[in-house]
Each structure stands twice: as C-alpha cells, then as structure tokens.
Design a protein around this motif. Structure first.
Motif, PDB file in Angstrom:
ATOM      1  N   THR A  72       0.832  -1.201   0.000  1.00 55.03           N
ATOM      2  CA  THR A  72       0.000   0.000   0.000  1.00 55.03           C
ATOM      3  C   THR A  72       0.864   1.248   0.000  1.00 55.03           C
ATOM      4  N   LEU A  76       0.977   4.205  -2.809  1.00 58.11           N
ATOM      5  CA  LEU A  76       0.691   5.604  -2.499  1.00 58.11           C
ATOM      6  C   LEU A  76       1.872   6.489  -2.849  1.00 58.11           C
TER       7      LEU A  76
ATOM      8  N   ASN B  90     -10.071  10.215  -4.474  1.00 54.41           N
ATOM      9  CA  ASN B  90      -8.731   9.681  -4.721  1.00 54.41           C
ATOM     10  C   ASN B  90      -8.693   8.808  -5.953  1.00 54.41           C
ATOM     11  N   PRO B 119      -9.788   1.778   5.135  1.00 59.63           N
ATOM     12  CA  PRO B 119      -8.628   2.469   4.572  1.00 59.63           C
ATOM     13  C   PRO B 119      -7.823   3.190   5.648  1.00 59.63           C
ATOM     14  N   GLU B 123      -3.970   6.524   3.129  1.00 64.89           N
ATOM     15  CA  GLU B 123      -4.667   6.385   1.849  1.00 64.89           C
ATOM     16  C   GLU B 123      -5.646   7.524   1.620  1.00 64.89           C
ATOM     17  N   ASN B 126      -3.823  10.965   1.012  1.00 63.00           N
ATOM     18  CA  ASN B 126      -2.594  10.842   0.235  1.00 63.00           C
ATOM     19  C   ASN B 126      -2.338  12.058  -0.624  1.00 63.00           C
TER      20      ASN B 126
END
Lengths: 106, 144
Positions: A72, A76, B90, B119, B123, B126
C-alpha cells in the motif's frame, strides 16, 4: 509438549491468550488484522508448515500486507511521486477537494 | 532601727489581696470521647455526602453515555460517507494522474480478497495537503 495439548486437557489458558492477535482480547477489541490472521490460521490449521507455505500463500501475503502495509505504501508513494512530477511539469493542478479547502462534509 | 521616721515602701493598708499560689489545672472543654464522636460524626456525614453525590454523578454519566449511543448511528453514517467520498475522489485523481504510467491498473487492490478493508489515513489523505493529514492523525489527543 507437541502432541499433548496440555492446556486444553487441563482446561486452562496459561499463555494461549497472548499467542495470536485473534485470541480473546480485553474488552473483545478486535485487532486490526484479525480477519486476515483468522483466515490464515484457519487455512493452515492442521496441515503442517510445509503444506501451509504452499497452499496458504495468498492468505499469508494478505496478512503480512495488513500488518506492514508495504504494498500500500509503495503504491501511495508512486501516486504521490507522479503527482509531484506532473505538477512540476505543469500538466496537472490539484482539484479543490485536494487543495486544502477544508470542507470534508459527508 | 526601730522608731525611725524614714519613708519606706510598705504594703498597702490591709495587706495585699489574696491570690492563687497552689496548683490550678481546671478541667475544661469537651471530653475525649465527645471529641472523637464529633470527628467521627463529621466523617460519616462527609462519607454520606460523597456517596450520594457519586451516585448522582453515575446517573449523569449514564445519561451522557446514552446520548452518545443515541447519536452513534448518525456519527457512523457521516464518517462512512466521508470516507467513501474521499476514496472516490482519490480514485478519480489516480485515474487522471496515472494515465500515462505503463502497467498501472487504476484502483487495483493490493489484497487478494475482495473484503472491505478499512482504509488508512495515509490512503485517504494521500493527495491532500500534509497539514490535513497531520491534523487528522495528531490533532486530537487524550492527554493534555
């Protein structure tokens, strides 16, 4: 002792409570990766480590990913790098929702 | 010298008034038992007040908790909608940004399961300014 599950025989819980995240926690607060760990344990239960490494690889990967979030973070980071690159080139401007206009109302 | 008429310092006529010279320690004040009684009485009164106020505080605490429980569905629904909205934004930005990156699947999940995974704040925040992310993570503290 390996084949003698002494604690179940005696009906006590001397150290089973601290071995897994998925065991009973205080106030029944589930761990963050409880589901993944439960899946992995259920998949690899009773089949031995050699078989488990082959057959339960997906569950183990998911569990590790939940624990450490490596994939993850990598994803990102890639998105962020690309965004910074495009901003420097001038091909992208962040939309208002991403520019600090603070109204995250549902 | 008897009979001299010199002026001397003599006691007043009739002598001095009588005074106490013997030992005089009068019994006065409350007895020990009654002092203990008063102290214990004050303590008992204090305990009674304390316990009854604690019971009242417990009732008030229960009322506050029930208000929180009553509002919980609303709060949870708002949080869920906010999270979904941020994830959607996002996703759209990711589609715009990573259009030209070779081999990138927009919105792909890193897990092998299709379960809903809560999440991370990383995330959600971000692409937002870092200040918002820090405020979300560290803005509220339990300690002072």
């Amino acid at each position: 002792m390996p084949f003698v599950d002494l604690q179940t025989r005696l009906g006590i819980d001397a150290d089973k409570w601290l071995l897994n995240q998925s065991s009973l926690q205080p106030r029944q607060n589930a761990a963050r990766c409880h589901a993944f760990e439960k899946d992995w344990i259920e998949c690899s239960h009773n089949i031995g480590q050699t078989r488990s490494k082959k057959e339960c690889q997906l569950e183990l990967e998911d569990f590790n990913e939940c624990l450490h979030k490596k994939k993850t973070s990598k994803r990102l980071y890639a998105i962020r790098q690309q965004r910074d690159k495009m901003i420097k080139e001038g091909t992208y401007t962040p939309p208002p929702c991403h520019s600090g206009q603070a109204n995250p109302s549902p | 010298m008897a009979g001299s008429k010199v002026k001397q310092d003599m006691p007043p006529a009739g002598g001095y008034a009588p005074f106490d010279y013997k030992r005089n320690l009068p019994k006065r004040g409350l007895s020990g038992y009654s002092m203990f009684g008063i102290g214990i009485g004050i303590m008992v009164f204090g305990y009674w007040k304390l316990f009854s106020w604690n019971r009242e505080r417990r009732r008030l605490q229960i009322e506050e908790m029930e208000a929180r429980i009553a509002l919980m569905p609303l709060m949870q629904a708002e949080t869920d909608r906010r999270i979904l909205r941020m994830l959607r934004e996002n996703l759209e930005e990711e589609a715009i940004l990573m259009k030209d990156v070779p081999g990138w699947k927009v919105g792909e999940t890193v897990y092998h399961t299709d379960r809903w995974i809560i999440p991370l704040t990383e995330e959600l925040f971000n692409l937002r300014p870092r200040k918002e992310h820090l405020q979300k993570r560290f803005g509220f503290k339990w300690y002072v």
